[in-house]
Design a protein around this motif. Sequence first.
Motif, PDB file in Angstrom:
ATOM      1  N   THR A   1      69.454  24.054 124.546  1.00 33.98           N
ATOM      2  CA  THR A   1      68.547  22.966 124.197  1.00 33.98           C
ATOM      3  C   THR A   1      67.205  23.246 124.861  1.00 33.98           C
ATOM      4  O   THR A   1      67.145  23.715 126.003  1.00 33.98           O
ATOM      5  CB  THR A   1      69.103  21.620 124.679  1.00 33.98           C
ATOM      6  OG1 THR A   1      70.404  21.434 124.152  1.00 33.98           O
ATOM      7  CG2 THR A   1      68.216  20.472 124.239  1.00 33.98           C
TER       8      THR A   1
ATOM      9  N   ASN B   1      69.341  22.222 112.930  1.00 36.75           N
ATOM     10  CA  ASN B   1      68.543  22.320 114.154  1.00 36.75           C
ATOM     11  C   ASN B   1      67.237  21.536 114.021  1.00 36.75           C
ATOM     12  O   ASN B   1      66.171  21.974 114.462  1.00 36.75           O
ATOM     13  CB  ASN B   1      68.247  23.785 114.517  1.00 36.75           C
ATOM     14  CG  ASN B   1      67.719  23.934 115.953  1.00 36.75           C
ATOM     15  OD1 ASN B   1      68.001  23.103 116.821  1.00 36.75           O
ATOM     16  ND2 ASN B   1      66.958  24.990 116.195  1.00 36.75           N
ATOM     17  N   GLN B   2      67.331  20.373 113.390  1.00 39.12           N
ATOM     18  CA  GLN B   2      66.167  19.500 113.248  1.00 39.12           C
ATOM     19  C   GLN B   2      66.290  18.301 114.189  1.00 39.12           C
ATOM     20  O   GLN B   2      67.379  17.796 114.428  1.00 39.12           O
ATOM     21  CB  GLN B   2      66.029  19.011 111.804  1.00 39.12           C
ATOM     22  CG  GLN B   2      65.769  20.123 110.812  1.00 39.12           C
ATOM     23  CD  GLN B   2      64.479  20.871 111.113  1.00 39.12           C
ATOM     24  OE1 GLN B   2      63.398  20.285 111.120  1.00 39.12           O
ATOM     25  NE2 GLN B   2      64.605  22.172 111.375  1.00 39.12           N
ATOM     26  N   VAL B   3      65.179  17.888 114.716  1.00 36.75           N
ATOM     27  CA  VAL B   3      65.153  16.772 115.657  1.00 36.75           C
ATOM     28  C   VAL B   3      65.261  15.460 114.876  1.00 36.75           C
ATOM     29  O   VAL B   3      64.529  15.250 113.906  1.00 36.75           O
ATOM     30  CB  VAL B   3      63.855  16.792 116.477  1.00 36.75           C
ATOM     31  CG1 VAL B   3      63.756  15.584 117.392  1.00 36.75           C
ATOM     32  CG2 VAL B   3      63.758  18.092 117.270  1.00 36.75           C
TER      33      VAL B   3
ATOM     34  N   ARG C   1      64.894  17.475 123.840  1.00 31.63           N
ATOM     35  CA  ARG C   1      66.305  17.139 124.058  1.00 31.63           C
ATOM     36  C   ARG C   1      67.178  17.436 122.843  1.00 31.63           C
ATOM     37  O   ARG C   1      68.403  17.470 122.965  1.00 31.63           O
ATOM     38  CB  ARG C   1      66.425  15.669 124.448  1.00 31.63           C
ATOM     39  CG  ARG C   1      66.063  15.393 125.901  1.00 31.63           C
ATOM     40  CD  ARG C   1      66.058  13.924 126.221  1.00 31.63           C
ATOM     41  NE  ARG C   1      65.888  13.703 127.670  1.00 31.63           N
ATOM     42  CZ  ARG C   1      65.391  12.599 128.208  1.00 31.63           C
ATOM     43  NH1 ARG C   1      65.007  11.582 127.427  1.00 31.63           N
ATOM     44  NH2 ARG C   1      65.274  12.495 129.512  1.00 31.63           N
ATOM     45  N   HIS C   2      66.552  17.632 121.683  1.00 30.47           N
ATOM     46  CA  HIS C   2      67.342  17.823 120.464  1.00 30.47           C
ATOM     47  C   HIS C   2      67.161  19.184 119.810  1.00 30.47           C
ATOM     48  O   HIS C   2      67.953  19.554 118.944  1.00 30.47           O
ATOM     49  CB  HIS C   2      66.994  16.732 119.447  1.00 30.47           C
ATOM     50  CG  HIS C   2      67.443  15.365 119.850  1.00 30.47           C
ATOM     51  ND1 HIS C   2      66.665  14.503 120.590  1.00 30.47           N
ATOM     52  CD2 HIS C   2      68.616  14.721 119.646  1.00 30.47           C
ATOM     53  CE1 HIS C   2      67.312  13.382 120.795  1.00 30.47           C
ATOM     54  NE2 HIS C   2      68.503  13.487 120.247  1.00 30.47           N
ATOM     55  N   ARG C   3      66.166  19.929 120.212  1.00 32.64           N
ATOM     56  CA  ARG C   3      65.869  21.207 119.568  1.00 32.64           C
ATOM     57  C   ARG C   3      66.553  22.345 120.316  1.00 32.64           C
ATOM     58  O   ARG C   3      66.474  22.439 121.556  1.00 32.64           O
ATOM     59  CB  ARG C   3      64.358  21.434 119.573  1.00 32.64           C
ATOM     60  CG  ARG C   3      63.907  22.687 118.845  1.00 32.64           C
ATOM     61  CD  ARG C   3      63.918  22.500 117.356  1.00 32.64           C
ATOM     62  NE  ARG C   3      63.142  23.535 116.675  1.00 32.64           N
ATOM     63  CZ  ARG C   3      63.010  23.636 115.372  1.00 32.64           C
ATOM     64  NH1 ARG C   3      63.584  22.745 114.576  1.00 32.64           N
ATOM     65  NH2 ARG C   3      62.274  24.593 114.837  1.00 32.64           N
TER      66      ARG C   3
ATOM     67  N   HIS D   1      61.696  13.826 123.622  1.00 32.52           N
ATOM     68  CA  HIS D   1      62.656  13.595 122.546  1.00 32.52           C
ATOM     69  C   HIS D   1      62.890  14.880 121.759  1.00 32.52           C
ATOM     70  O   HIS D   1      64.041  15.247 121.473  1.00 32.52           O
ATOM     71  CB  HIS D   1      62.133  12.494 121.623  1.00 32.52           C
ATOM     72  CG  HIS D   1      62.983  12.263 120.416  1.00 32.52           C
ATOM     73  ND1 HIS D   1      64.173  11.578 120.472  1.00 32.52           N
ATOM     74  CD2 HIS D   1      62.812  12.624 119.114  1.00 32.52           C
ATOM     75  CE1 HIS D   1      64.715  11.522 119.264  1.00 32.52           C
ATOM     76  NE2 HIS D   1      63.905  12.150 118.423  1.00 32.52           N
ATOM     77  N   HIS D   2      61.802  15.565 121.424  1.00 34.83           N
ATOM     78  CA  HIS D   2      61.925  16.821 120.692  1.00 34.83           C
ATOM     79  C   HIS D   2      62.726  17.847 121.505  1.00 34.83           C
ATOM     80  O   HIS D   2      63.645  18.501 120.982  1.00 34.83           O
ATOM     81  CB  HIS D   2      60.531  17.370 120.386  1.00 34.83           C
ATOM     82  CG  HIS D   2      60.537  18.666 119.633  1.00 34.83           C
ATOM     83  ND1 HIS D   2      60.579  18.746 118.262  1.00 34.83           N
ATOM     84  CD2 HIS D   2      60.494  19.959 120.083  1.00 34.83           C
ATOM     85  CE1 HIS D   2      60.584  20.018 117.887  1.00 34.83           C
ATOM     86  NE2 HIS D   2      60.513  20.768 118.974  1.00 34.83           N
TER      87      HIS D   2
ATOM     88  N   LEU E   1      56.020  20.620 120.690  1.00 39.16           N
ATOM     89  CA  LEU E   1      56.670  20.559 119.386  1.00 39.16           C
ATOM     90  C   LEU E   1      56.370  21.788 118.545  1.00 39.16           C
ATOM     91  O   LEU E   1      56.847  21.907 117.405  1.00 39.16           O
ATOM     92  CB  LEU E   1      56.234  19.310 118.611  1.00 39.16           C
ATOM     93  CG  LEU E   1      56.930  17.989 118.940  1.00 39.16           C
ATOM     94  CD1 LEU E   1      56.625  17.524 120.360  1.00 39.16           C
ATOM     95  CD2 LEU E   1      56.532  16.909 117.941  1.00 39.16           C
TER      96      LEU E   1
ATOM     97  N   SER F   1      54.327  14.485 112.131  1.00 35.26           N
ATOM     98  CA  SER F   1      54.872  14.309 113.478  1.00 35.26           C
ATOM     99  C   SER F   1      54.228  13.136 114.209  1.00 35.26           C
ATOM    100  O   SER F   1      54.778  12.633 115.191  1.00 35.26           O
ATOM    101  CB  SER F   1      54.671  15.594 114.296  1.00 35.26           C
ATOM    102  OG  SER F   1      53.299  15.769 114.627  1.00 35.26           O
TER     103      SER F   1
END
Length: 539
Positions: free
Chosen positions: A325, A8-10, A317-319, A314-315, A396, A405
């Motif tokens: 999400t 679960n890392q971006v 959309r991936h976390r 970006h964060h 974030l 970051s």
Amino acid sequence: MHTHDVFNQVPPLVPFDFSRHPALIEGLHREGAGWAEAEVRELGIRAGSAQVQEWGRLANENPPVLRTHDRYGHRIDEVEFHPYWHELMNVAVTHGLHGTPWVDDRPGAHAARAAKFFTWGAADAGHMCPISMTYAIVPALRHNPELSARFEPLLASRTYDYGLREPSGKAGLIAGMSMTEKQGGSDVRANTTTATPQSDGSYRIVGHKWFTSAPMSDMFLTLAQAPGGLSCFLLPRVLPDGSRNPIRLQRLKDKLGNKSNASSEIEYENAVGWLVGAEGAGVKTIVEMVNMTRLDCVIGSATGMRMAITQAVHHARHRQVFGKTLVDQPAMRNVLADLIIESEAATTVMMSLAGATDRAGADPAAAALRRIALAVTKYWVCKRAPAHVAEALECLGGNGYVEDSGMPRLYREAPLMSIWEGSGNVAALDALRAMGRQPETVEAYFDEVGQARGADRHLDAAIDRIGKELTDFDDIEFRARRVVELMAMVLQGAQLVRHGDPAVADAFCASRFGGDWGVAFGTLPAGIDTEAVLRRVPA
């Protein structure tokens, strides 16, 4: 011993293409500079590359060092930079982010330069300071035609030629500005530095300056008290005979941000300068430079906002959080959409100001609009940037608070643009001064925002409110920020209604003017098309 799995890392954002910004590219074409799109795209890809992002990181983590003396005790007043600083400068100069628009006769030259300045700024903000000042010095230097003819071609040269040598013998020049003193700050008329005329037409400058950025530049515009009053002078670091001009670097500032750039305190020990403009007209002359750097303050703030929201989206959309999400969580969608709207408004008005700069020379109405629009926009966009970046950092969570970051660097950078070239009160009062001394600027402003009338009732009502504010001059300085804030937002809203994405424009007007908005970002009203807004930041 195995303790846990990492999941679960971006993924890293790098590489990314910073030119993938619809409002930027749309503005580039709208302002007649579509011919520059390929170069803007090239810079966007390069700025977001792993190599260039590393240049920016290391240039900031290894700030410049002052060398006042050589090993033998001779005064040298040199500044030593990390090699990557010079790489960043070389790209900026090679692509004409400095003085080249002044010698480029293509339509939209300043708009093209603004888009490139915005895009390359994603690499590092610090080195953009001397690039900006080199751009800005040209219109002021033209008040001395002889100096302008000698140096303008070199200030516009696309060759980065670092090192202290006699300016006329170099392949390209970088320029700076040195105005403020300990006792005055923005009140430059309180300056005590003196300029004494010499028989050869030069002046001897004695005094100090409290904040001189980019002290390794080849030449500076500075203010000093001449017999005829506060005047503007050009001081090279190296004199025509090859000797060092006695401009002594006392120390480098330890600043909150902008670490890659050197900012210094200096003393003039009978330094040699040449008059630019008339004696006593120093403020009027150097303000030509200030107005250009104020445009770059707006661009720099817009760049920081776009970098911040790019990282945040970006964060998100991936976390994954609570089974979804992060970007699909309603509260987060509201925050991200609100931040995107603010960023789009800043970018759209930035490109409009650059376009007005292109037209100002031949069109008095464009010049009047630029005068007032730049004043109000410099105040508001630069004031919004710190809050915007702080909210994006929070997207974030704790990950955004750690240096890895990149968000803390953005956050430390954000307040600078509001301070540089006149902090909030100075900028707001400058807008009032423009309206008082140049009534045509008010007419130009209402002509511009009036073109958006009828498209949104909230915007129409806000335009009417400005009219009422400007008919009441009681306590106008006390109300300066409120008046200028509203003028800036109305200008943004008008630009978005006419030129922006409909979902962004609707959300901006409903929230900023319709009263259906809270105090913090993420308080947009229900019914906003957040999906359309989020698409403005491409995956």
